[in-house]
Motif scaffolding. Structure first.
Motif, mmCIF file in Angstrom:
data_model
loop_
_atom_site.group_PDB
_atom_site.id
_atom_site.type_symbol
_atom_site.label_atom_id
_atom_site.label_comp_id
_atom_site.label_asym_id
_atom_site.label_seq_id
_atom_site.Cartn_x
_atom_site.Cartn_y
_atom_site.Cartn_z
ATOM 1 N N ARG A 22 -9.139 -16.494 -2.006
ATOM 2 C CA ARG A 22 -7.610 -16.954 -2.008
ATOM 3 C C ARG A 22 -7.258 -16.854 -0.708
ATOM 4 O O ARG A 22 -6.113 -17.696 -0.373
ATOM 5 N N PHE A 23 -7.632 -15.867 0.216
ATOM 6 C CA PHE A 23 -6.996 -15.518 1.668
ATOM 7 C C PHE A 23 -8.045 -15.438 2.504
ATOM 8 O O PHE A 23 -8.629 -14.452 2.950
ATOM 9 N N PRO A 24 -8.641 -16.846 2.879
ATOM 10 C CA PRO A 24 -9.849 -16.675 3.769
ATOM 11 C C PRO A 24 -9.490 -16.385 5.206
ATOM 12 O O PRO A 24 -10.458 -15.906 5.871
ATOM 13 N N ASP A 25 -8.261 -16.407 5.640
ATOM 14 C CA ASP A 25 -8.220 -16.206 6.956
ATOM 15 C C ASP A 25 -6.611 -15.457 7.133
ATOM 16 O O ASP A 25 -5.770 -15.596 6.232
ATOM 17 N N ASP A 26 -6.241 -15.255 8.369
ATOM 18 C CA ASP A 26 -4.908 -14.518 8.483
ATOM 19 C C ASP A 26 -3.669 -15.421 8.240
ATOM 20 O O ASP A 26 -2.807 -15.143 7.752
ATOM 21 N N ALA A 27 -4.048 -16.850 8.454
ATOM 22 C CA ALA A 27 -2.858 -17.577 8.199
ATOM 23 C C ALA A 27 -2.574 -17.774 6.799
ATOM 24 O O ALA A 27 -1.258 -17.959 6.281
ATOM 25 N N SER A 28 -3.504 -17.546 5.786
ATOM 26 C CA SER A 28 -3.067 -17.482 4.348
ATOM 27 C C SER A 28 -2.549 -16.468 3.844
ATOM 28 O O SER A 28 -1.997 -16.458 2.753
ATOM 29 N N LEU A 29 -2.668 -15.306 4.642
ATOM 30 C CA LEU A 29 -1.709 -14.142 4.157
ATOM 31 C C LEU A 29 -0.157 -14.432 4.067
ATOM 32 O O LEU A 29 0.310 -13.395 3.545
ATOM 33 N N LYS A 30 0.398 -15.332 4.757
ATOM 34 C CA LYS A 30 1.632 -15.638 4.266
ATOM 35 C C LYS A 30 2.065 -15.704 3.017
ATOM 36 O O LYS A 30 3.109 -15.580 2.811
ATOM 37 N N SER A 31 1.241 -16.460 2.262
ATOM 38 C CA SER A 31 1.761 -16.379 0.790
ATOM 39 C C SER A 31 1.078 -15.242 -0.042
ATOM 40 O O SER A 31 1.147 -15.359 -1.270
ATOM 41 N N LEU A 32 0.631 -14.058 0.530
ATOM 42 C CA LEU A 32 0.587 -12.860 -0.254
ATOM 43 C C LEU A 32 1.527 -12.478 -1.030
ATOM 44 O O LEU A 32 1.355 -12.026 -2.039
ATOM 45 N N PRO A 33 2.915 -12.281 -0.525
ATOM 46 C CA PRO A 33 3.869 -11.668 -1.075
ATOM 47 C C PRO A 33 4.174 -12.652 -2.550
ATOM 48 O O PRO A 33 4.398 -12.147 -3.748
ATOM 49 N N THR A 34 3.984 -13.996 -2.218
ATOM 50 C CA THR A 34 4.339 -14.616 -3.681
ATOM 51 C C THR A 34 3.111 -14.690 -4.568
ATOM 52 O O THR A 34 3.396 -14.652 -5.893
ATOM 53 N N PHE A 35 2.177 -14.434 -4.042
ATOM 54 C CA PHE A 35 0.852 -14.185 -4.959
ATOM 55 C C PHE A 35 0.983 -12.915 -5.633
ATOM 56 O O PHE A 35 0.706 -12.738 -6.820
ATOM 57 N N TYR A 36 1.518 -11.936 -5.156
ATOM 58 C CA TYR A 36 1.742 -10.506 -5.636
ATOM 59 C C TYR A 36 2.773 -10.727 -6.529
ATOM 60 O O TYR A 36 2.419 -10.068 -7.601
ATOM 61 N N ASP A 37 4.007 -11.429 -6.413
ATOM 62 C CA ASP A 37 4.914 -11.493 -7.361
ATOM 63 C C ASP A 37 4.393 -12.118 -8.798
ATOM 64 O O ASP A 37 4.802 -11.843 -9.819
ATOM 65 N N GLU A 38 3.612 -13.116 -8.526
ATOM 66 C CA GLU A 38 3.238 -13.820 -9.467
ATOM 67 C C GLU A 38 2.070 -13.129 -10.434
ATOM 68 O O GLU A 38 2.240 -13.126 -11.749
ATOM 69 N N VAL A 39 1.199 -12.208 -9.812
ATOM 70 C CA VAL A 39 0.313 -11.517 -10.575
ATOM 71 C C VAL A 39 1.207 -10.209 -11.167
ATOM 72 O O VAL A 39 0.678 -9.958 -12.437
ATOM 73 N N LYS A 40 1.923 -9.864 -10.507
ATOM 74 C CA LYS A 40 2.749 -8.706 -11.348
ATOM 75 C C LYS A 40 3.394 -9.295 -12.418
ATOM 76 O O LYS A 40 3.737 -8.664 -13.470
ATOM 77 N N GLY A 41 4.029 -10.371 -12.285
ATOM 78 C CA GLY A 41 4.776 -11.070 -13.558
ATOM 79 C C GLY A 41 3.840 -11.324 -14.645
ATOM 80 O O GLY A 41 4.168 -11.188 -16.082
ATOM 81 N N LYS A 42 2.502 -11.486 -14.349
ATOM 82 C CA LYS A 42 1.423 -11.887 -15.544
ATOM 83 C C LYS A 42 1.284 -10.616 -16.103
ATOM 84 O O LYS A 42 1.007 -10.607 -17.266
ATOM 85 N N LEU A 43 1.217 -9.661 -15.321
ATOM 86 C CA LEU A 43 0.886 -8.360 -15.725
ATOM 87 C C LEU A 43 1.829 -7.668 -16.723
ATOM 88 O O LEU A 43 1.342 -7.099 -17.690
ATOM 89 N N HIS A 44 3.196 -8.007 -16.365
ATOM 90 C CA HIS A 44 4.223 -7.588 -17.271
ATOM 91 C C HIS A 44 4.330 -8.191 -18.494
ATOM 92 O O HIS A 44 4.472 -7.577 -19.608
ATOM 93 N N ARG A 45 3.889 -9.479 -18.270
ATOM 94 C CA ARG A 45 3.961 -10.315 -19.543
ATOM 95 C C ARG A 45 2.813 -9.693 -20.532
ATOM 96 O O ARG A 45 2.972 -9.693 -22.039
ATOM 97 N N ALA A 46 1.731 -9.490 -19.895
ATOM 98 C CA ALA A 46 0.583 -9.102 -20.884
ATOM 99 C C ALA A 46 0.978 -7.627 -21.624
ATOM 100 O O ALA A 46 0.578 -7.465 -22.667
ATOM 101 N N GLU A 47 1.550 -6.663 -20.764
ATOM 102 C CA GLU A 47 1.791 -5.274 -21.404
ATOM 103 C C GLU A 47 3.024 -5.579 -22.580
ATOM 104 O O GLU A 47 2.704 -4.828 -23.457
ATOM 105 N N THR A 48 3.796 -6.524 -22.266
ATOM 106 C CA THR A 48 4.769 -6.880 -23.248
ATOM 107 C C THR A 48 4.241 -7.013 -24.637
ATOM 108 O O THR A 48 4.510 -6.665 -25.822
#
Length: 825
Positions: free
Chosen positions: A38-64
């Motif tokens: 998903r993040f093959p180089d340093d330039a792709s790390l710019k989308s890391l916060p967005t990816f984090y929020d997305e994964v955190k939202g999926k985890l919350h829905r699963a727990e609910t």
């Protein structure tokens, strides 16, 4: 790093229930590889916060979702437990009820089984009682029938005996299974004893001296027929023995009637016996007993050793005529006995079908008695006497030499002009034609002096001795076939082959090569016809006798063991080849005679004398004297032969004449040197005249002898040779110029163009040695083949023997006949 929480089976079920394309749901999910992907180089790390929020939202829905599911499960768990308890209670009650039903069913089945057992016992008892009652009735009836049978036998009432025997024997067969019971054994023995006594009594009826009525014998035989084959076969043997007692005593060894020459009396005796007893046999005995056939068979069995003994005692003193007479009478008696036996069998079968009896099938399948070749086997060791007689007779008919008296037709002188009537031949006083006057007219004097011979000589005349030979062979074939002995016919056929081979040798030594006189020539024509007739007749004889080697001949129709006929077929083929060789050699001898006279006529041509006979004030004459001589020779010989030779042989003779004589003339032309234009013109006229002579030869004396379609091959052969010579003479007339080669190539046929042939034409023009070399080199430059060094002697149309004649592969040497060697320079 990936880790697996479930087994493969669980993973497979989860995939089927909740299918998902998300790589996170994959059982072999690797988070490190997933993040690196998903993040093959340093330039792709710019989308890391967005990816984090997305994964955190999926985890919350699963727990609910999981929490809601747990709450629902907790609420419904008590109800599910109660439902499970109720279901288990219901299953226990159902099991109790099923067990009660099963116990009751077992009790019912046991009661049914007991009832069925008692029913079967009652049924068996009923069957046994019925069988016992039935058996007791049969036993009682059997005892009554046995008693009645004995009473009927004592009264000699064979009609009642036959009816009672049928019932008694059927009951005896019924009680076969109770044969160990003493009472049953006793009754069976009573039936058996009664049958034996009845059988012996019936046998004695046929040997007592006092006459017994035929009706009584008939009823007795019908009663015996019921008792089985052993009884009635014994009766038949007694009757046959009694009937042949007189024969045995009358023809006892050492008596006068037992001699071989008195054998016919044996056959008269058996015929009289059969004629006398035929009515009684037909009326008294049942047809399936085959009494008449047994009498014939016993007669043959008694006669065969006696006949063999009589032949052995008479060996060396037997007259062949008596042997053949007795043999023919033996064949007649065998055929008579076979005919009588077969007629009785057919009548018995037809009678059984008409009565519609229960044993129709048994009676219609009666044995087929055949007596052919039964007594004839006695003669096998003595047939050499007959074969020797046939050999002596054939040897006396086939001559060692052929006297001139055999050739009476050939001795008659035939007037050529009286029969030929207008073929440009001059005849004087009935003598051979002469060319003294020339021209194309016909003048005849004294024609009546030779007419008798023409009416006597005929086409196809053969030697009388050949007719005698084949008439004798035909009669011998009839005699040998009537004897019905296959081996004897083969041996007699060997005698025919031997004598025919000797006759072929006699024919081969009858004539001279070449025939010196007209009588010798006509005599040779008779030999040709005779050889051809013998060849074809020998082939037909082999085909009729052997069937072409594939069966179907007369030998296959005769009784007796198989005989290997391959050697006999080869002998017939050898005889056929011998006559074919005689035919071919005789034709070649006729050709040698005409060739000899043609060489004498050609001597004038090859010596150049015909050139001096050309008038100086003319360019050429119609035909040269040597052409007229050749014509006279050819027509005389062909007419002389055509009066006797068959058409096939004459055609073969003409083909050979064309092959031998035409090359003699063409070779003579090539021997000339320095010929002039006048000579060439004369040669062309002579060629045309000779060609016309050869083309008319087949129908000399009879214009309708051959239709045009039958002469196609002969005409092509003659025309081919003379056309080649005419083209050669055309080239010979051309001047020695540069156009000579081209003219040669344009005039000559392609198959006739050769360097050697061209060189021979140049030699005729007078060139020789070094003068020929440039011309031959120029011809080779035209791609012309070298060819042979001499003129060809045969045409492109090979000669074939006539279809009815033999192969002409046999050659005759003519080295003593040569062309004159004198040339014109």
């Amino acid at each position: 790093r990936s880790c697996r929480h479930f087994s493969d089976a669980v993973e497979k079920v989860l995939q089927e229930v909740c299918p998902s394309d998300d790589p996170v749901d994959s059982p072999d999910f690797d988070p490190v590889a997933y993040l690196n992907d998903r993040f093959p180089d340093d330039a792709s790390l710019k989308s890391l916060p967005t990816f984090y929020d997305e994964v955190k939202g999926k985890l919350h829905r699963a727990e609910t979702d999981l929490l809601d599911t747990v709450k629902t499960q907790a609420t419904t768990a008590t109800e599910a437990a109660q439902d499970l308890t109720d279901a288990q209670t219901a299953v226990l009650k159902l099991h109790s009820r099923v067990s009660d039903i099963k116990v009751k069913a077992s009790e019912s089945e046991e009661r049914v089984r007991s009832l069925c057992f008692h029913i079967r016992q009652l049924d068996t008892a009923k069957t046994n009682l019925s069988d016992s009652v039935k058996t007791l009735k049969k036993l009682h009836l059997w005892m009554l029938q046995i008693q009645r049978l004995q009473d009927a036998f004592e009264k000699r009432n064979f009609t009642d005996c036959r009816v009672l025997l049928v019932d008694a024997l059927s009951h005896s067969a019924y009680f076969e299974r109770f044969k160990d019971v003493p009472k049953i054994r006793e009754l069976r023995e009573r039936v058996s004893n009664t049958c034996k006594q009845l059988g012996w009594h019936i046998q004695n009826l046929f040997v007592v001296e006092s006459a017994v009525p035929d009706d009584t014998l008939r009823e007795a035989c019908l009663a015996a027929d019921v008792m089985g084959p052993e009884v009635w076969k014994a009766i038949v043997q007694k009757f046959v023995k009694k009937e042949l007692e007189v024969y045995t005593l009358k023809f006892k060894r050492g008596t006068e009637d037992a001699k071989f020459e008195k054998t016919e009396r044996r056959f008269v005796h058996i015929r009289s016996l059969l004629d006398r007893d035929e009515r009684m046999i037909d009326y008294v005995f049942p047809p399936r007993w085959c009494v008449l056939q047994e009498v014939c068979l016993e007669f043959c069995l008694k006669t065969k050793p006696e006949l063999t003994f009589a032949l052995r005692e008479s060996a060396g003193n037997i007259d062949v005529a008596v042997l053949i007479y007795i043999l023919q009478k033996t064949i007649e008696i065998e055929k008579d006995l076979t005919h009588r036996a077969r007629r009785k069998t057919l009548l018995a079968a037809e009678a059984a079908k008409e009565r519609q009896r229960s044993d129709v099938e048994a009676e219609t399948q009666l044995p087929d008695f055949k007596f052919n070749n039964f007594l004839l086997q006695c003669f096998d060791d003595h047939m050499g006497l007959y074969v020797q007689q046939e050999k002596d007779l054939m040897h006396s008919i086939v001559p060692d030499t052929l006297p001139d008296a055999e050739f009476t037709v050939a001795q008659e002188d035939t007037n050529l002009a009286a029969v030929m009537g207008g073929v440009g031949t001059v005849t004087t006083g009935g003598k051979p034609p002469s060319s003294a006057t020339g021209g194309s007219g016909t003048t005849t004097s004294g024609a009546g002096s030779g007419g008798a011979g023409a009416s006597t000589a005929r086409v196809g005349t053969t030697l009388p001795s050949s007719d005698d030979v084949f008439v004798l062979i035909k009669e011998s074939l009839k005699r040998a076939s009537s004897l019905s002995r296959r081996q004897t016919l083969v041996e007699v056929a060997g005698v025919w082959v031997s004598e025919l081979s000797r006759y072929a040798d006699v024919l081969a030594t009858t004539y001279a090569v070449p025939p010196p006189t007209p009588f010798a020539e006509r005599k040779l024509c008779c030999v040709v016809n005779t050889a051809e007739k013998c060849r074809t007749t020998a082939e037909e004889l082999a085909m009729a006798l052997l069937g072409g080697g594939n069966g179907g001949g007369r030998l296959d129709l005769l009784p007796g063991p198989g005989v290997d006929t391959r050697a006999l077929m080869q002998d017939f083929e050898t005889v056929v080849d011998k006559f074919a060789n005689v035919y071919a050699k005789a034709i070649l001898s006729l050709v040698a005679g005409i060739e000899k006279e043609c060489l004498e006529a050609l001597s004038e041509f090859t010596s150049g004398m015909f050139i001096t006979s050309i008038p100086k004030d003319t360019t050429a004459q119609d035909r040269s004297p040597y052409v007229l001589k050749l014509r006279r020779v050819l027509e005389t010989h062909v007419f002389n032969c055509s009066a006797i030779l068959e058409r096939g042989a004459l055609r073969y003779y003409l083909d050979k004449v064309a092959v031998r004589i035409v090359p003699l003339y063409t070779k003579g032309i090539y021997r000339l040197r320095g010929v002039s234009d006048t000579t060439v013109n004369q040669l062309r006229l002579d060629c045309r005249a000779l060609e016309g002579t050869f083309l008319k030869l087949p129908n000399v004396g009879d214009p309708s002898r051959y239709p045009p379609t039958a002469l196609t091959g002969f005409n092509k052969r003659v025309t081919r040779e003379f056309e080649k010579m005419d083209r050669t003479l055309k080239v010979l007339q051309c001047d020695l110029s540069n156009h000579l080669v081209d003219f040669y190539l344009s005039v000559m046929a392609e198959e006739d163009r050769t360097v050697q042939h061209f060189g021979m034409i140049l030699e005729l023009k007078g060139l020789k040695g070094e003068e020929l070399r440039p011309w031959l080199t120029l011809m080779r430059s035209k791609s012309v083949p070298d060819g042979e060094a001499v003129a060809p002697s045969t045409s492109s149309h090979p000669i074939q023997a006539p279809t009815a004649g033999p192969s002409a592969s046999t050659a005759v040497s003519y080295t003593h006949l040569t062309l004159p060697t004198k040339r014109i320079v």
